[in-house]
Design a protein around this motif. Structure first.
Motif, PDB file in Angstrom:
ATOM      1  N   GLU A  81       0.755  -1.233   0.497  1.00 48.58           N
ATOM      2  CA  GLU A  81      -0.205   0.236   0.082  1.00 48.58           C
ATOM      3  C   GLU A  81       0.707   1.095  -0.023  1.00 48.58           C
ATOM      4  O   GLU A  81       0.239   2.317  -0.864  1.00 48.58           O
ATOM      5  N   THR A  82       1.935   0.951   0.317  1.00 50.80           N
ATOM      6  CA  THR A  82       2.380   2.180   0.307  1.00 50.80           C
ATOM      7  C   THR A  82       3.448   2.827  -0.586  1.00 50.80           C
ATOM      8  O   THR A  82       3.708   4.446  -0.909  1.00 50.80           O
ATOM      9  N   ASP A  83       3.617   2.707  -2.096  1.00 46.42           N
ATOM     10  CA  ASP A  83       3.745   2.356  -3.640  1.00 46.42           C
ATOM     11  C   ASP A  83       2.312   3.172  -3.661  1.00 46.42           C
ATOM     12  O   ASP A  83       2.438   4.086  -4.341  1.00 46.42           O
ATOM     13  N   TRP A  84       0.953   2.678  -2.962  1.00 47.18           N
ATOM     14  CA  TRP A  84       0.254   3.625  -3.661  1.00 47.18           C
ATOM     15  C   TRP A  84       0.232   5.013  -2.243  1.00 47.18           C
ATOM     16  O   TRP A  84      -0.504   6.494  -2.756  1.00 47.18           O
ATOM     17  N   HIS A  85       0.393   5.007  -1.877  1.00 51.26           N
ATOM     18  CA  HIS A  85       0.507   5.924  -0.960  1.00 51.26           C
ATOM     19  C   HIS A  85       1.836   6.867  -1.280  1.00 51.26           C
ATOM     20  O   HIS A  85       1.475   7.891  -1.679  1.00 51.26           O
ATOM     21  N   ASP A  86       3.046   6.809  -2.172  1.00 44.90           N
ATOM     22  CA  ASP A  86       3.739   7.302  -2.655  1.00 44.90           C
ATOM     23  C   ASP A  86       3.281   8.597  -3.936  1.00 44.90           C
ATOM     24  O   ASP A  86       3.656   9.461  -4.056  1.00 44.90           O
ATOM     25  N   ARG A  87       2.515   7.308  -4.681  1.00 42.46           N
ATOM     26  CA  ARG A  87       2.054   8.025  -5.885  1.00 42.46           C
ATOM     27  C   ARG A  87       1.463   9.026  -5.875  1.00 42.46           C
ATOM     28  O   ARG A  87       0.888   9.714  -6.522  1.00 42.46           O
ATOM     29  N   LEU A  88       0.184   8.565  -4.799  1.00 45.52           N
ATOM     30  CA  LEU A  88      -0.637   9.637  -4.566  1.00 45.52           C
ATOM     31  C   LEU A  88       0.223  11.059  -3.709  1.00 45.52           C
ATOM     32  O   LEU A  88      -0.236  12.295  -4.515  1.00 45.52           O
ATOM     33  N   LEU A  89       1.277  10.458  -3.049  1.00 47.53           N
ATOM     34  CA  LEU A  89       1.877  12.215  -2.881  1.00 47.53           C
ATOM     35  C   LEU A  89       2.576  12.877  -3.710  1.00 47.53           C
ATOM     36  O   LEU A  89       2.687  14.150  -3.450  1.00 47.53           O
ATOM     37  N   ASP A  90       2.728  11.804  -4.707  1.00 48.92           N
ATOM     38  CA  ASP A  90       3.940  12.531  -6.297  1.00 48.92           C
ATOM     39  C   ASP A  90       2.606  13.452  -6.550  1.00 48.92           C
ATOM     40  O   ASP A  90       2.906  14.614  -7.270  1.00 48.92           O
ATOM     41  N   LEU A  91       1.192  13.399  -6.775  1.00 50.72           N
ATOM     42  CA  LEU A  91       0.286  13.641  -7.284  1.00 50.72           C
ATOM     43  C   LEU A  91       0.012  15.098  -6.507  1.00 50.72           C
ATOM     44  O   LEU A  91      -0.074  15.830  -7.398  1.00 50.72           O
ATOM     45  N   GLY A  92      -0.213  14.742  -5.318  1.00 48.68           N
ATOM     46  CA  GLY A  92      -0.802  15.686  -4.093  1.00 48.68           C
ATOM     47  C   GLY A  92       0.760  17.343  -4.502  1.00 48.68           C
ATOM     48  O   GLY A  92      -0.100  18.083  -4.975  1.00 48.68           O
ATOM     49  N   ILE A  93       2.049  16.608  -4.970  1.00 50.78           N
ATOM     50  CA  ILE A  93       2.815  17.499  -5.127  1.00 50.78           C
ATOM     51  C   ILE A  93       3.123  18.296  -6.383  1.00 50.78           C
ATOM     52  O   ILE A  93       2.837  19.111  -6.396  1.00 50.78           O
ATOM     53  N   SER A  94       2.581  17.679  -7.208  1.00 51.14           N
ATOM     54  CA  SER A  94       2.623  17.878  -8.596  1.00 51.14           C
ATOM     55  C   SER A  94       1.149  18.860  -8.658  1.00 51.14           C
ATOM     56  O   SER A  94       1.160  19.825  -9.321  1.00 51.14           O
ATOM     57  N   SER A  95      -0.325  18.788  -8.189  1.00 52.15           N
ATOM     58  CA  SER A  95      -0.707  19.838  -8.245  1.00 52.15           C
ATOM     59  C   SER A  95      -0.913  21.282  -7.409  1.00 52.15           C
ATOM     60  O   SER A  95      -1.139  21.971  -7.525  1.00 52.15           O
ATOM     61  N   LEU A  96       0.135  21.181  -6.640  1.00 49.92           N
ATOM     62  CA  LEU A  96       0.728  21.750  -6.107  1.00 49.92           C
ATOM     63  C   LEU A  96       1.590  22.692  -6.963  1.00 49.92           C
ATOM     64  O   LEU A  96       1.923  23.993  -7.359  1.00 49.92           O
ATOM     65  N   THR A  97       2.966  21.955  -7.470  1.00 53.73           N
ATOM     66  CA  THR A  97       4.226  22.457  -8.413  1.00 53.73           C
ATOM     67  C   THR A  97       3.116  23.142  -9.514  1.00 53.73           C
ATOM     68  O   THR A  97       3.879  24.202 -10.340  1.00 53.73           O
ATOM     69  N   SER A  98       1.981  22.364  -9.835  1.00 55.37           N
ATOM     70  CA  SER A  98       1.334  22.689 -11.222  1.00 55.37           C
ATOM     71  C   SER A  98       0.463  23.796 -11.759  1.00 55.37           C
ATOM     72  O   SER A  98       0.433  24.892 -12.185  1.00 55.37           O
ATOM     73  N   GLY A  99       0.703  24.428 -10.420  1.00 56.49           N
ATOM     74  CA  GLY A  99      -0.424  25.640  -9.746  1.00 56.49           C
ATOM     75  C   GLY A  99      -1.446  24.991  -9.979  1.00 56.49           C
ATOM     76  O   GLY A  99      -3.037  26.203  -9.588  1.00 56.49           O
ATOM     77  N   ILE A 100      -2.639  23.538  -9.734  1.00 55.25           N
ATOM     78  CA  ILE A 100      -3.839  22.899 -10.627  1.00 55.25           C
ATOM     79  C   ILE A 100      -4.719  23.476  -9.446  1.00 55.25           C
ATOM     80  O   ILE A 100      -5.602  23.908  -9.207  1.00 55.25           O
ATOM     81  N   THR A 101      -4.105  23.480  -7.714  1.00 56.86           N
ATOM     82  CA  THR A 101      -4.681  23.829  -6.847  1.00 56.86           C
ATOM     83  C   THR A 101      -3.773  24.489  -5.342  1.00 56.86           C
ATOM     84  O   THR A 101      -2.664  24.030  -5.912  1.00 56.86           O
ATOM     85  N   ASN A 102      -4.873  25.089  -4.269  1.00 52.96           N
ATOM     86  CA  ASN A 102      -3.739  26.222  -3.900  1.00 52.96           C
ATOM     87  C   ASN A 102      -3.744  24.989  -2.372  1.00 52.96           C
ATOM     88  O   ASN A 102      -3.340  25.132  -1.190  1.00 52.96           O
ATOM     89  N   THR A 103      -4.681  24.508  -2.253  1.00 54.81           N
ATOM     90  CA  THR A 103      -4.965  23.074  -0.744  1.00 54.81           C
ATOM     91  C   THR A 103      -5.256  21.233  -0.892  1.00 54.81           C
ATOM     92  O   THR A 103      -5.616  21.368  -1.496  1.00 54.81           O
ATOM     93  N   LEU A 104      -4.537  21.402  -0.482  1.00 56.37           N
ATOM     94  CA  LEU A 104      -4.589  20.009  -0.745  1.00 56.37           C
ATOM     95  C   LEU A 104      -4.393  19.435   1.061  1.00 56.37           C
ATOM     96  O   LEU A 104      -4.105  20.258   2.156  1.00 56.37           O
ATOM     97  N   THR A 105      -5.092  18.680   0.976  1.00 60.95           N
ATOM     98  CA  THR A 105      -5.101  17.439   2.493  1.00 60.95           C
ATOM     99  C   THR A 105      -4.989  15.965   2.209  1.00 60.95           C
ATOM    100  O   THR A 105      -5.721  15.580   1.314  1.00 60.95           O
ATOM    101  N   ILE A 106      -4.304  15.748   2.680  1.00 63.40           N
ATOM    102  CA  ILE A 106      -4.048  14.923   2.881  1.00 63.40           C
ATOM    103  C   ILE A 106      -4.248  13.692   3.661  1.00 63.40           C
ATOM    104  O   ILE A 106      -3.857  14.095   5.342  1.00 63.40           O
ATOM    105  N   GLY A 107      -5.074  12.995   4.028  1.00 60.67           N
ATOM    106  CA  GLY A 107      -6.123  11.314   4.756  1.00 60.67           C
ATOM    107  C   GLY A 107      -4.724  10.581   4.842  1.00 60.67           C
ATOM    108  O   GLY A 107      -4.565   9.566   4.944  1.00 60.67           O
ATOM    109  N   SER A 108      -3.571  10.416   6.015  1.00 59.71           N
ATOM    110  CA  SER A 108      -3.494   8.623   6.234  1.00 59.71           C
ATOM    111  C   SER A 108      -3.867   8.127   7.682  1.00 59.71           C
ATOM    112  O   SER A 108      -4.376   8.218   8.744  1.00 59.71           O
TER     113      SER A 108
END
Length: 447
Positions: free
Chosen positions: A271-298
């Motif tokens: 499951e940590t493989d998917w955790h890491d992929r989700l984090l990659d997508l969350g980070i990319s949504s910030l750096t690309s400017g797609i979003t300004n608010t990211l909520t991560i629920g571990s």
């Protein structure tokens, strides 16, 4: 006025489409720096914010340096082993102990109440909006104002790719977390993908367009009393299709930020493989400017969660019954979280913004959705802040609070620095008399 996020969620619920997309907004063109101009703003305050919510509680002994009983500098202190990956960044860290959330009745989890600052519970719908949603409305506008990602066991993430437990846009209006990175990648980057991902994206897009047209046509024949509700359903599909179309207009910009797809998307070993992929997508949504608010629920705001990829066989509710301090299992989990926080900071630090970097304009809030431990009464709710947003927030320090101010006071502070003139968040005067001995922002966190 109809709430467009509610429309979208109604559409997904009614159609069985598990994508969880908030209402999109118009998006500015990229600037010369590569970031959309909507993310650039003068006047101070955070330009983006990240909430990282760990389930099973956040024991203060796993974050407060040994021997520190009173507020003071972290300069010469050594961070505890569970958060040791943050040692190089402790000049940007503020550890806060002594806020409370007794009014949220957290126990196993406060669920929506953790970010809402109100009474929560398993199966209890949100009684109001949560702080992450409120901030997404007032921070610099982006195409997708709020993105939520949820991490759990691989079985739960596959069977329930979206779930709503932490964030809400209003009373009875939950916001869904994405837990399947394949679905989220398709949503954000399907238009620039290749191979099977591109084919699935196009197929889903065609279906969604047809459903929107069919729904709009059929809705006209309904009785008048049903047309309003059905209109929410139709506009939900319009929002989804509109977001996809907006993303297609900045495809070249998105290519710079889209994570590389590897076998861990389709064939995760843990499951940590998917955790890491989700984090990659969350980070990319910030750096690309797609979003300004990211909520991560571990743990996705619940009592479950698994970290087999860290060599941890125990999972779910059992983890909450273990003491966290000096526990090798919780040291692994907390260090994993801390490394995730470091990944976010390092990536944002690498991208210029204004006269500094994206991290200079970002605040990260790390805490738990059930205060200090499982079966808690919420009397102590530890929080870590990372980032000072141009000197607005104190950093490099530990603050001990007397337990007489609620987590709502921290959320009030975040709204204040974002430009909102508020004295309370989700707390009436009557509630405040019982649960808050102060008023307005939490002065201890401001520089």
């Amino acid at each position: 006025m109809l709430n467009r996020r509610r429309m979208l969620q109604a559409a997904f619920s009614g159609a069985g489409v598990a994508m969880g997309v908030p209402s999109p907004r118009s998006f500015a063109a990229p600037t010369e720096s590569g970031l959309p101009s909507a993310t650039l703003r003068s006047g101070g305050g955070p330009k983006r914010i990240v909430f990282f919510m760990q389930n099973q509680g956040f024991d203060p002994r796993t974050c407060i340096p040994k021997g520190m009983k009173h507020s003071g500098s972290l300069g010469t202190a050594k961070l505890p082993e569970p958060i040791s990956p943050l040692e190089p960044f402790k000049d940007r860290l503020h550890i806060i102990n002594g806020l409370h959330g007794t009014h949220t009745s957290p126990s196993h989890s406060a669920f929506f109440g953790a970010l809402g600052g109100y009474r929560g519970g398993d199966g209890v719908p949100p009684s109001g909006s949560t702080i992450d949603y409120e901030l997404s409305k007032v921070l610099p506008q982006t195409m997708l104002p709020h993105l939520c990602i949820g991490m759990d066991s691989i079985e739960n993430m596959k069977t329930k790719p979206t779930i709503a437990r932490l964030s809400a846009s209003g009373a009875g209006q939950p916001i869904f977390m994405h837990s399947n990175p394949n679905h989220l990648y398709q949503l954000l980057y399907g238009g620039i993908a290749e191979g099977e991902i591109r084919r699935q994206h196009e197929a889903r897009s065609n279906v969604m367009n047809k459903i929107e047209a069919l729904a709009a046509a059929k809705g006209q024949s309904l009785p008048a009393e049903d047309q309003h509700r059905y209109g929410q359903f139709v506009r939900g599909f319009q929002d989804t299709n509109g977001l996809r179309e907006q993303l297609s207009t900045i495809s070249e910009h998105l290519r710079q930020f889209a994570p590389k797809v590897d076998e861990r998307y389709a064939q995760p070993e843990f499951e940590t493989d998917w955790h890491d992929r989700l984090l990659d997508l969350g980070i990319s949504s910030l750096t690309s400017g797609i979003t300004n608010t990211l909520t991560i629920g571990s743990g996705r705001g619940e009592i479950f969660g698994a970290w087999k990829g860290l060599g941890i066989d125990q999972q779910g509710h059992n983890l909450g019954h273990m003491d966290q301090p000096d526990n090798p299992i919780w040291i692994k989990i907390r260090q994993y979280n801390s490394r995730m926080l470091v990944r976010i900071m390092e990536k944002l630090e690498s991208i210029p913004e204004g006269s500094g970097t994206m991290m200079d304009n970002t605040l990260i809030v790390y805490t738990s959705n059930n205060a200090d431990k499982q079966h808690t009464n919420g009397a102590n709710w530890p929080v870590m802040l990372l980032g000072n947003c141009g000197g607005i927030f104190k950093t490099g320090c530990f603050t001990q609070i007397d337990g007489k101010r609620p987590i709502n006071s921290l959320y009030t502070t975040l709204l204040r620095v974002a430009g909102q003139n508020v004295d309370r968040f989700n707390m009436s005067e009557q509630m405040a008399k019982k649960f808050d001995e102060g008023n307005g922002p939490l002065s201890e966190v401001l520089a």
